[in-house]
Design an enzyme around this catalytic site. Structure first.
Site, PDB file in Angstrom:
ATOM      1  N   GLY A  53      -0.137   6.324  -1.385  1.00  0.00           N
ATOM      2  CA  GLY A  53       0.940   7.017  -2.090  1.00  0.00           C
ATOM      3  C   GLY A  53       0.462   8.193  -2.929  1.00  0.00           C
ATOM      4  O   GLY A  53       1.219   8.718  -3.744  1.00  0.00           O
ATOM      5  N   LYS A  68       8.209  -0.826   2.294  1.00  0.00           N
ATOM      6  CA  LYS A  68       8.118  -1.210   0.867  1.00  0.00           C
ATOM      7  C   LYS A  68       9.530  -1.457   0.304  1.00  0.00           C
ATOM      8  O   LYS A  68      10.397  -1.903   1.056  1.00  0.00           O
ATOM      9  CB  LYS A  68       7.331  -0.151   0.083  1.00  0.00           C
ATOM     10  CG  LYS A  68       5.949   0.109   0.715  1.00  0.00           C
ATOM     11  CD  LYS A  68       5.018   0.917  -0.143  1.00  0.00           C
ATOM     12  CE  LYS A  68       3.705   1.139   0.608  1.00  0.00           C
ATOM     13  NZ  LYS A  68       2.704   1.846  -0.195  1.00  0.00           N
ATOM     14  N   GLU A  77      -0.550  -3.527  -3.426  1.00  0.00           N
ATOM     15  CA  GLU A  77       0.530  -3.587  -4.429  1.00  0.00           C
ATOM     16  C   GLU A  77       0.813  -5.038  -4.820  1.00  0.00           C
ATOM     17  O   GLU A  77       1.156  -5.326  -5.969  1.00  0.00           O
ATOM     18  CB  GLU A  77       1.777  -2.872  -3.883  1.00  0.00           C
ATOM     19  CG  GLU A  77       1.579  -1.362  -3.897  1.00  0.00           C
ATOM     20  CD  GLU A  77       2.272  -0.607  -2.780  1.00  0.00           C
ATOM     21  OE1 GLU A  77       3.238  -1.126  -2.193  1.00  0.00           O
ATOM     22  OE2 GLU A  77       1.836   0.534  -2.492  1.00  0.00           O
ATOM     23  N   GLU A  85      -6.983  -0.156   3.534  1.00  0.00           N
ATOM     24  CA  GLU A  85      -6.154   0.752   2.750  1.00  0.00           C
ATOM     25  C   GLU A  85      -6.860   1.032   1.414  1.00  0.00           C
ATOM     26  O   GLU A  85      -6.687   0.263   0.451  1.00  0.00           O
ATOM     27  CB  GLU A  85      -4.778   0.130   2.491  1.00  0.00           C
ATOM     28  CG  GLU A  85      -3.998  -0.151   3.754  1.00  0.00           C
ATOM     29  CD  GLU A  85      -2.497  -0.208   3.477  1.00  0.00           C
ATOM     30  OE1 GLU A  85      -1.772   0.632   4.041  1.00  0.00           O
ATOM     31  OE2 GLU A  85      -2.048  -1.057   2.703  1.00  0.00           O
ATOM     32  N   SER A 145      -1.737   7.367   2.706  1.00  0.00           N
ATOM     33  CA  SER A 145      -1.339   8.769   2.903  1.00  0.00           C
ATOM     34  C   SER A 145      -1.609   9.263   4.325  1.00  0.00           C
ATOM     35  O   SER A 145      -1.926  10.438   4.529  1.00  0.00           O
ATOM     36  CB  SER A 145      -2.018   9.675   1.871  1.00  0.00           C
ATOM     37  OG  SER A 145      -1.594   9.317   0.565  1.00  0.00           O
ATOM     38  N   HIS A 204      -1.598  -6.945   0.598  1.00  0.00           N
ATOM     39  CA  HIS A 204      -1.377  -5.526   0.283  1.00  0.00           C
ATOM     40  C   HIS A 204      -1.795  -5.257  -1.164  1.00  0.00           C
ATOM     41  O   HIS A 204      -1.562  -6.081  -2.052  1.00  0.00           O
ATOM     42  CB  HIS A 204       0.091  -5.143   0.497  1.00  0.00           C
ATOM     43  CG  HIS A 204       0.277  -3.660   0.498  1.00  0.00           C
ATOM     44  ND1 HIS A 204       0.333  -2.931  -0.664  1.00  0.00           N
ATOM     45  CD2 HIS A 204       0.377  -2.769   1.510  1.00  0.00           C
ATOM     46  CE1 HIS A 204       0.459  -1.646  -0.356  1.00  0.00           C
ATOM     47  NE2 HIS A 204       0.492  -1.523   0.957  1.00  0.00           N
ATOM     48  N   ASN A 211       5.305   0.364   6.807  1.00  0.00           N
ATOM     49  CA  ASN A 211       5.641  -0.504   5.679  1.00  0.00           C
ATOM     50  C   ASN A 211       6.697   0.209   4.835  1.00  0.00           C
ATOM     51  O   ASN A 211       6.378   1.177   4.144  1.00  0.00           O
ATOM     52  CB  ASN A 211       4.359  -0.779   4.870  1.00  0.00           C
ATOM     53  CG  ASN A 211       4.609  -1.607   3.632  1.00  0.00           C
ATOM     54  OD1 ASN A 211       5.726  -2.089   3.409  1.00  0.00           O
ATOM     55  ND2 ASN A 211       3.583  -1.772   2.810  1.00  0.00           N
TER      56      ASN A 211
HETATM   57  P1  13P Z   1       1.402   5.560   1.948  1.00  0.00           P
HETATM   58  O1  13P Z   1       1.344   5.901   3.415  1.00  0.00           O
HETATM   59  O2  13P Z   1       2.710   5.894   1.324  1.00  0.00           O
HETATM   60  O3  13P Z   1       0.215   6.089   1.226  1.00  0.00           O
HETATM   61  O4  13P Z   1       1.296   3.948   1.858  1.00  0.00           O
HETATM   62  C1  13P Z   1       0.320   3.288   2.561  1.00  0.00           C
HETATM   63  C2  13P Z   1       0.583   1.831   2.466  1.00  0.00           C
HETATM   64  O5  13P Z   1       0.466   1.250   1.400  1.00  0.00           O
HETATM   65  C3  13P Z   1       1.011   1.121   3.676  1.00  0.00           C
HETATM   66  O6  13P Z   1       0.999  -0.259   3.488  1.00  0.00           O
END
Ligand code: 13P
Length: 252
Positions: free
Chosen positions: A175, A12, A99, A169, A215, A97, A10
């Site tokens: 992150g 982002k 976010e 997740e 992560s 997701h 992803n």
């Molecule tokens: P990170 O791997 O940066 O923690 O992000 C995970 C994520 O949100 C994938 O959709």
């Protein structure tokens, strides 16, 4: 057990056009040897067609969108419909997701509509869910995840579920550099499979692919992917570095 192994990246809100082109070109070459693993990248909307064009001859490497509108078409300024995604040969879409749930206040009702739009336009869905830190600390993480799954997936049939991959997740791991331990991931993935069994059937539970995200990186992927119920990863930060993404794929 015959579940697919999947590694998804992803991106982002990262990369510009040149960086996206470089990344996909490098990944196409370096991941060639891993034909048994399904690779998926989720670039920003603006670079999706460039990426799907680049992947058009690939048989195990696909592109997806990070979001789609719950509406069909029309006066929804700034939105991108599932039909638009399908028309640029996009194969997948991320729905739910954390976010999107947190910053854009997406509700379960919207997520259901988004998945319906995706299915109408032949897109496969990666449905994301996971608890926040307070919920884990107060041992409510199983209840939270169960609700997130039931509220949305109960609106679909067992046949639909074939077109969904799940992505656990935990929000506290996204992150942050703090990954779920393999034990925590395995425990939750086994629980998710049980919930899918209750909503649909044992067969659906056995067949559905469940990815871990949060992560996940070149150092910890091997241990996570070794867990019986972890079928792959949804990678954020580490998917932006071709070397790391490739090492993660090689961790199976
Ligand atoms: P990170 O791997 O940066 O923690 O992000 C995970 C994520 O949100 C994938 O959709």
């Amino acid at each position: 057990m015959n579940r697919k192994k999947i590694v998804a990246g992803n991106w982002k809100m990262n990369t510009n056009l040149n960086e996206a082109v470089d990344l996909i070109n490098t990944l196409k070459t370096t991941t060639k040897q891993f034909s048994a693993i399904e690779k998926i990248v989720f670039p920003p909307f603006t670079f999706l067609k460039t990426v799907t064009d680049s992947l058009q001859n690939e048989t195990s490497f696909f592109a997806g969108a990070q979001n789609c509108s719950e509406y069909v078409k029309g006066a929804y300024t700034g939105e991108v419909s599932a039909e638009m995604l399908s028309s640029v040969k996009c194969k997948f879409v991320l729905v739910g997701h954390s976010e999107r749930r947190t910053y854009f206040k997406e509700t379960d009702e919207q997520l259901v509509l988004k998945i319906q739009q995706a299915f109408k336009n032949n897109l496969q869905v990666i449905f994301c869910f996971g608890e926040v830190l307070e919920e884990r600390k107060s041992e409510k993480h199983f209840d939270t995840v169960k609700k997130q799954l039931e509220n949305v997936l109960k609106n679909f049939s067992e046949k639909d579920i074939d077109k969904i991959y799940l992505a656990y997740e935990p929000v506290w791991a996204i992150g942050t550099g703090e990954t779920a331990t393999p034990q925590q991931a395995q425990e939750m993935h086994a629980y998710v499979r049980k919930v899918i069994g209750e909503i649909f059937s044992n067969k659906a539970a056995e067949n559905i692919s469940i990815l871990y995200g949060g992560s996940c990186n070149a150092q910890n992927a091997k241990e996570l992917f070794a867990c019986a119920d972890v079928d792959g990863g949804l990678i954020g930060g580490a998917s932006l570095k071709a070397d790391d993404f490739c090492k993660i794929i090689a961790s199976f």
